[in-house]
Design a protein around this motif. Sequence first.
Motif, short mmCIF file in Angstrom:
data_model
loop_
_atom_site.label_atom_id
_atom_site.label_comp_id
_atom_site.label_asym_id
_atom_site.label_seq_id
_atom_site.Cartn_x
_atom_site.Cartn_y
_atom_site.Cartn_z
N ALA A 1 0.86 -1.32 0.09
CA ALA A 1 0.00 -0.11 0.02
C ALA A 1 0.85 1.12 -0.02
O ALA A 1 1.94 1.21 0.51
N ASP A 2 0.36 2.16 -0.75
CA ASP A 2 0.88 3.53 -0.72
C ASP A 2 0.62 4.24 0.78
O ASP A 2 -0.66 4.26 0.92
N ILE A 3 1.53 4.94 1.35
CA ILE A 3 1.09 5.67 2.65
C ILE A 3 0.84 7.10 2.35
O ILE A 3 1.38 7.75 1.33
N TYR A 4 -0.38 7.52 2.60
CA TYR A 4 -0.77 8.63 2.69
C TYR A 4 0.23 9.79 3.18
O TYR A 4 0.82 9.42 4.25
N GLU A 5 0.60 11.15 2.61
CA GLU A 5 1.85 11.68 2.71
C GLU A 5 1.50 12.09 4.37
O GLU A 5 2.58 12.11 5.13
N GLN A 6 0.55 12.47 4.98
CA GLN A 6 0.38 12.88 6.30
C GLN A 6 0.60 11.34 7.35
O GLN A 6 0.89 11.64 8.50
#
Length: 244
Positions: free
Chosen positions: A156-161
């Motif tokens: 999964a890509d991590i949301y920037e926050q």
Amino acid sequence: MKFEVMTTDQIAARIADLLEEQLKQKPDSVLGMTTGSSPIKYGIFQEWIRREEAGELDFAGATFVNPDELIGIAPDHPESYYTFMQEHLFQHLRTKRGAAHIPDGSAADLEQECKRFDQVLRDLQFVDWQLMGLGLNGHIAFIEPADSIPVTTYVADIYEQNRPSGSVHFSTPEEVPSRTITIGLEAVMKSRSIVLVAAGANKADIVAEAFQGPVTTRVPASLLQLHPNVTVILDEGSAKRLAL
């Protein structure tokens, strides 16, 4: 879904009570862990360590599983979840036996690592008791908001926050992991009991959206509304928008 509202200084003891009940009923439970700020900020792991020292908790028969890991760093990296669990819990437990099951974010073949971890979960017949936190964007484990969510373990890509930040262990922003290995919906829904903790007024909006709003993959925690056995531990700040 059961809601319990208490002061923040009562959270650790209440979760330890629930864990104690679980281990008395099934000493060989598979225990799902969580990282993030909640276990440390509210003293959850510290209370487990204290109770084990007092002879009130016995982990000798239990198996530990972590649902996610950062990609691109070795297990012994200071920012890995493996290191987090070792430093904050595992190395302090005297009755723990055997290694914990944590995905390997440094694996050369991530797709194969996802399959391997799924097989581990199936061999364990999934998790008996899963501790969870709640992200401000509604993520659980590292299942981030998306149009669809995989059933099995995935990258999964991590949301920037939600990317790790402010660490002295990363020299440049590019070194900060931007992806994780995380469990999918199968592992979440086959967990026999889930205990989710969310505290602080900054969690009030997402708590209400997740647990009294529509079920949607854009708010992954909302999917827990479909689970048969979830206990949500809140403080007054995080519960203030719920119609309880």
